[in-house]
Design a protein around this motif. Structure first.
Motif, PDB file in Angstrom:
ATOM      1  N   GLN A 270       0.827  -1.206   0.000  1.00 47.49           N
ATOM      2  CA  GLN A 270       0.000   0.000   0.000  1.00 47.49           C
ATOM      3  C   GLN A 270       0.864   1.260   0.000  1.00 47.49           C
ATOM      4  O   GLN A 270       0.543   2.255  -0.665  1.00 47.49           O
ATOM      5  N   PHE A 271       1.977   1.220   0.734  1.00 45.93           N
ATOM      6  CA  PHE A 271       2.866   2.374   0.830  1.00 45.93           C
ATOM      7  C   PHE A 271       3.437   2.732  -0.550  1.00 45.93           C
ATOM      8  O   PHE A 271       3.444   3.906  -0.958  1.00 45.93           O
ATOM      9  N   GLU A 272       3.910   1.732  -1.271  1.00 42.87           N
ATOM     10  CA  GLU A 272       4.471   1.988  -2.593  1.00 42.87           C
ATOM     11  C   GLU A 272       3.413   2.506  -3.551  1.00 42.87           C
ATOM     12  O   GLU A 272       3.679   3.368  -4.404  1.00 42.87           O
ATOM     13  N   GLN A 273       2.201   1.995  -3.433  1.00 40.26           N
ATOM     14  CA  GLN A 273       1.104   2.479  -4.275  1.00 40.26           C
ATOM     15  C   GLN A 273       0.805   3.952  -3.982  1.00 40.26           C
ATOM     16  O   GLN A 273       0.574   4.745  -4.904  1.00 40.26           O
ATOM     17  N   LEU A 274       0.835   4.324  -2.707  1.00 39.24           N
ATOM     18  CA  LEU A 274       0.601   5.718  -2.323  1.00 39.24           C
ATOM     19  C   LEU A 274       1.682   6.631  -2.886  1.00 39.24           C
ATOM     20  O   LEU A 274       1.385   7.731  -3.372  1.00 39.24           O
ATOM     21  N   LEU A 275       2.932   6.175  -2.832  1.00 44.70           N
ATOM     22  CA  LEU A 275       4.021   6.977  -3.398  1.00 44.70           C
ATOM     23  C   LEU A 275       3.809   7.181  -4.897  1.00 44.70           C
ATOM     24  O   LEU A 275       4.003   8.291  -5.417  1.00 44.70           O
ATOM     25  N   GLN A 276       3.408   6.139  -5.564  1.00 46.31           N
ATOM     26  CA  GLN A 276       3.174   6.225  -7.005  1.00 46.31           C
ATOM     27  C   GLN A 276       2.027   7.196  -7.301  1.00 46.31           C
ATOM     28  O   GLN A 276       2.123   8.034  -8.217  1.00 46.31           O
ATOM     29  N   GLU A 277       0.964   7.114  -6.534  1.00 49.25           N
ATOM     30  CA  GLU A 277      -0.187   7.997  -6.747  1.00 49.25           C
ATOM     31  C   GLU A 277       0.172   9.446  -6.483  1.00 49.25           C
ATOM     32  O   GLU A 277      -0.210  10.349  -7.238  1.00 49.25           O
ATOM     33  N   ARG A 278       0.904   9.694  -5.399  1.00 47.40           N
ATOM     34  CA  ARG A 278       1.276  11.068  -5.059  1.00 47.40           C
ATOM     35  C   ARG A 278       2.198  11.656  -6.121  1.00 47.40           C
ATOM     36  O   ARG A 278       2.081  12.826  -6.471  1.00 47.40           O
ATOM     37  N   MET A 279       3.123  10.848  -6.639  1.00 52.10           N
ATOM     38  CA  MET A 279       4.021  11.332  -7.684  1.00 52.10           C
ATOM     39  C   MET A 279       3.228  11.767  -8.919  1.00 52.10           C
ATOM     40  O   MET A 279       3.509  12.818  -9.503  1.00 52.10           O
ATOM     41  N   ALA A 280       2.241  10.986  -9.294  1.00 54.39           N
ATOM     42  CA  ALA A 280       1.425  11.339 -10.458  1.00 54.39           C
ATOM     43  C   ALA A 280       0.683  12.654 -10.237  1.00 54.39           C
ATOM     44  O   ALA A 280       0.585  13.489 -11.149  1.00 54.39           O
ATOM     45  N   VAL A 281       0.190  12.858  -9.022  1.00 52.30           N
ATOM     46  CA  VAL A 281      -0.516  14.106  -8.694  1.00 52.30           C
ATOM     47  C   VAL A 281       0.434  15.292  -8.787  1.00 52.30           C
ATOM     48  O   VAL A 281       0.128  16.318  -9.397  1.00 52.30           O
ATOM     49  N   TYR A 282       1.614  15.175  -8.200  1.00 55.13           N
ATOM     50  CA  TYR A 282       2.573  16.288  -8.185  1.00 55.13           C
ATOM     51  C   TYR A 282       3.079  16.582  -9.600  1.00 55.13           C
ATOM     52  O   TYR A 282       3.266  17.740  -9.983  1.00 55.13           O
ATOM     53  N   GLN A 283       3.310  15.529 -10.374  1.00 52.66           N
ATOM     54  CA  GLN A 283       3.779  15.735 -11.749  1.00 52.66           C
ATOM     55  C   GLN A 283       2.741  16.479 -12.581  1.00 52.66           C
ATOM     56  O   GLN A 283       3.093  17.325 -13.411  1.00 52.66           O
ATOM     57  N   ALA A 284       1.470  16.198 -12.351  1.00 49.08           N
ATOM     58  CA  ALA A 284       0.411  16.911 -13.070  1.00 49.08           C
ATOM     59  C   ALA A 284       0.355  18.374 -12.645  1.00 49.08           C
ATOM     60  O   ALA A 284       0.197  19.275 -13.476  1.00 49.08           O
ATOM     61  N   GLU A 285       0.497  18.630 -11.347  1.00 51.14           N
ATOM     62  CA  GLU A 285       0.422  19.998 -10.837  1.00 51.14           C
ATOM     63  C   GLU A 285       1.585  20.858 -11.319  1.00 51.14           C
ATOM     64  O   GLU A 285       1.413  22.049 -11.588  1.00 51.14           O
ATOM     65  N   TYR A 286       2.765  20.259 -11.420  1.00 46.51           N
ATOM     66  CA  TYR A 286       3.970  21.029 -11.754  1.00 46.51           C
ATOM     67  C   TYR A 286       4.515  20.681 -13.136  1.00 46.51           C
ATOM     68  O   TYR A 286       5.711  20.818 -13.389  1.00 46.51           O
ATOM     69  N   ALA A 287       3.637  20.259 -14.032  1.00 44.90           N
ATOM     70  CA  ALA A 287       4.073  19.826 -15.364  1.00 44.90           C
ATOM     71  C   ALA A 287       4.801  20.934 -16.123  1.00 44.90           C
ATOM     72  O   ALA A 287       5.740  20.670 -16.876  1.00 44.90           O
ATOM     73  N   CYS A 288       4.394  22.172 -15.922  1.00 48.13           N
ATOM     74  CA  CYS A 288       5.003  23.295 -16.654  1.00 48.13           C
ATOM     75  C   CYS A 288       6.295  23.770 -15.991  1.00 48.13           C
ATOM     76  O   CYS A 288       7.309  23.972 -16.662  1.00 48.13           O
ATOM     77  N   SER A 289       6.264  23.950 -14.679  1.00 47.64           N
ATOM     78  CA  SER A 289       7.426  24.529 -13.997  1.00 47.64           C
ATOM     79  C   SER A 289       8.511  23.511 -13.672  1.00 47.64           C
ATOM     80  O   SER A 289       9.697  23.850 -13.610  1.00 47.64           O
ATOM     81  N   ASP A 290       8.108  22.252 -13.450  1.00 50.26           N
ATOM     82  CA  ASP A 290       9.069  21.209 -13.031  1.00 50.26           C
ATOM     83  C   ASP A 290       8.788  19.913 -13.790  1.00 50.26           C
ATOM     84  O   ASP A 290       8.345  18.918 -13.207  1.00 50.26           O
ATOM     85  N   PRO A 291       9.049  19.894 -15.099  1.00 44.11           N
ATOM     86  CA  PRO A 291       8.675  18.730 -15.916  1.00 44.11           C
ATOM     87  C   PRO A 291       9.405  17.445 -15.566  1.00 44.11           C
ATOM     88  O   PRO A 291       8.960  16.362 -15.944  1.00 44.11           O
ATOM     89  N   ASN A 292      10.530  17.544 -14.836  1.00 52.60           N
ATOM     90  CA  ASN A 292      11.303  16.344 -14.505  1.00 52.60           C
ATOM     91  C   ASN A 292      11.087  15.872 -13.071  1.00 52.60           C
ATOM     92  O   ASN A 292      11.827  15.016 -12.578  1.00 52.60           O
ATOM     93  N   LEU A 293      10.093  16.435 -12.396  1.00 54.13           N
ATOM     94  CA  LEU A 293       9.802  16.057 -11.013  1.00 54.13           C
ATOM     95  C   LEU A 293       9.512  14.564 -10.912  1.00 54.13           C
ATOM     96  O   LEU A 293       8.772  13.999 -11.707  1.00 54.13           O
ATOM     97  N   ARG A 294      10.083  13.944  -9.893  1.00 52.35           N
ATOM     98  CA  ARG A 294       9.804  12.518  -9.655  1.00 52.35           C
ATOM     99  C   ARG A 294      10.088  12.175  -8.198  1.00 52.35           C
ATOM    100  O   ARG A 294      10.808  12.901  -7.503  1.00 52.35           O
ATOM    101  N   ILE A 295       9.489  11.092  -7.749  1.00 48.35           N
ATOM    102  CA  ILE A 295       9.764  10.542  -6.422  1.00 48.35           C
ATOM    103  C   ILE A 295      10.421   9.183  -6.630  1.00 48.35           C
ATOM    104  O   ILE A 295       9.845   8.285  -7.246  1.00 48.35           O
TER     105      ILE A 295
END
Length: 478
Positions: A270-295
């Motif tokens: 469950q923890f790894e799934q949460l990390l994956q979900e949160r990364m997708a959310v952050y990448q969508a929010e910062y797609a323009c300013s931080d296109p290489n964002l990742r966890i």
């Protein structure tokens, strides 16, 4: 580098790039300037801070003209890529030329403010130039709170005009800037031992940048994003914080934050799934300013580890998730200018405490104080201690500036277009220097430099040449 023009400017830029000169490590570059003064028969003062003042008499026929002070700082922000093997305490920068740009392989370039030093030394060296009495003021530790400017004695200066060469956009004349301070928030922590799966996690790939000139771009801050992630994970799953470290400089937008969490074996999926979900959310929010964002994360075997206890962890997560960050107020006088901001620059968890260092800036003194008091209140509420350092005043706009008017007129005649006259949110040393010498008429300009305080920093060769020609003309005509 020897083929670049103006030859002597780039010669000195390359020479100082061979000398380690990160903030707090400026003795060698200061001594280099002393050796330069001796070689060229110039008067100089080197103080206990390693600040340098170099003086040159006026050209023949210019003895009665008001003196000019050229000013910059000796230190640079030292950041490097993760795989770079340079040791900033002893190694030279690896300068490279790419078309019209200079960069340093794997590290920041130090164009901020090495180019000011190079300009100043090239001016002092050239006996063919026409100029009044010249004084070159080169300060230290500007990047960690304008410390050298705060400590320097300017009582011996004769100049009436101050030209600060610490700007990064050609054709833009700066005439005022925000004041600021560094705030350190320290809260105590206690540890206990617990068994679980250890995850080494990193919020990385962020764009970063200068917390003064680029805070308005709403780029992700890795420390703030880590606080958000910890809070969101806390609402879904139980974990323990073992390690936490992020950011490199308090005045640089944090591009990376690494931390280790201890998770129960049965919760790992469950923890790894949460990390994956949160990364997708952050990448969508910062797609323009931080296109290489990742966890990124790495899973270790089940083990017994030290983690901070639950009550301390609540305090840590609360602080990181709720600290203000970014633009706080916009100027009501100058449209588009940031008035007040805060940058979470460094976070470090050790065996006894969590320390968060922030850069607070504002062109309104009362709002700077109010924001600092907010940090104090939050820290003390959590049983911690808050201290400030490196406070510096704003550089206030001067309505009657002969220097500004002359600089604009020379630019207009030379380039057949109008320069931009602006105030900025980033801190310059002009405020401190004018507080020491209120008579000074000041302006700031410089060549194009991109992405300062990052490993993507680049200095325009053609812009350096144009600004050199312009500077020489200002010295001749002012």
């Amino acid at each position: 580098m020897e083929l670049l023009k103006p030859e002597r400017v780039f010669y000195y830029f390359e020479e100082i790039s061979k000398i380690p000169h990160g903030s707090g490590n400026t003795k060698a570059i200061s001594d280099y300037c002393v050796a330069f003064a001796k070689e060229h028969g110039l008067s100089y003062i080197q103080d206990s801070w390693n600040n340098i003042i170099l003086m040159k008499e006026a050209s023949k026929g210019r003895e009665q003209d008001d003196g000019i002070i050229l000013q910059g700082h000796l230190d640079m922000v030292t950041v490097k890529d993760e795989d770079c093997d340079i040791d900033f305490s002893k190694d030279a920068l690896r300068l490279k030329v790419d078309g019209d740009e200079i960069y340093a392989e794997g590290t920041s370039l130090g164009g901020d403010d090495g180019i000011a030093v190079a300009y100043a030394l090239a001016v002092l060296e050239d006996d063919s130039l026409s100029h009044p009495h010249l004084e070159v003021v080169l300060t230290v530790d500007e990047e960690i709170g304008l410390l050298g400017a705060a400590g320097i004695d300017l009582s011996m200066l004769k100049g009436q005009y101050l030209i600060n060469l610490d700007s990064e956009e050609e054709g833009v004349f700066l005439t005022s800037c925000a004041g600021g301070l560094r705030g350190d928030m320290v809260i105590p922590v206690r540890y206990l031992e617990e068994e679980g799966i250890l995850y080494q996690i990193k919020v990385t790939g962020l764009t970063g940048g200068h917390s003064g000139s680029e805070i308005d771009k709403e780029r992700a801050n890795a420390i703030k994003l880590t606080g958000r992630l910890l809070l969101e994970l806390e609402q879904k799953i139980s974990y323990g914080i073992c390690k936490l470290q992020g950011g490199e400089k308090d005045n640089a937008i944090a591009a990376e934050c690494a931390f280790s969490l201890l998770v129960k074996a049965e919760d790992a999926g469950q923890f790894e799934q949460l990390l994956q979900e949160r990364m997708a959310v952050y990448q969508a929010e910062y797609a323009c300013s931080d296109p290489n964002l990742r966890i990124e994360w790495r899973k270790r075997d089940s083990r017994i580890e030290k983690r901070i206890d639950l009550s301390c962890q609540k305090n840590v997560v609360y602080l990181l998730a709720n600290l203000p960050n970014g633009v706080q107020n916009w100027s009501r006088i100058i449209p588009g200018l940031v008035e007040t901001s805060l940058n979470l620059g460094i976070v470090l968890l050790d065996q006894e405490k969590l320390t968060v260092t922030a850069s607070v800036r504002s062109s309104v003194g009362s709002r700077k104080e109010a924001l600092s008091n907010q940090l104090r209140s939050m820290t003390e509420f959590l049983g911690g201690e808050y201290t400030t350092r490196g406070e510096y005043p704003a550089w206030e706009y001067r309505a009657d500036s002969k220097l500004r008017e002359t600089a604009v007129e020379i630019y207009r005649e030379k380039y057949k277009k109008e320069p931009l006259v602006q105030a900025i949110h980033a801190g310059l040393e002009c405020g401190i220097l004018l507080e020491k010498c209120p008579r000074l008429d000041a302006i700031s300009f410089g060549p194009d430099i991109k992405d300062i305080h990052t490993t993507r920093e680049r200095l325009s060769i053609s812009s350096v040449a144009r600004v050199w020609e312009y500077l020489v003309e200002v010295l001749e005509k002012l």
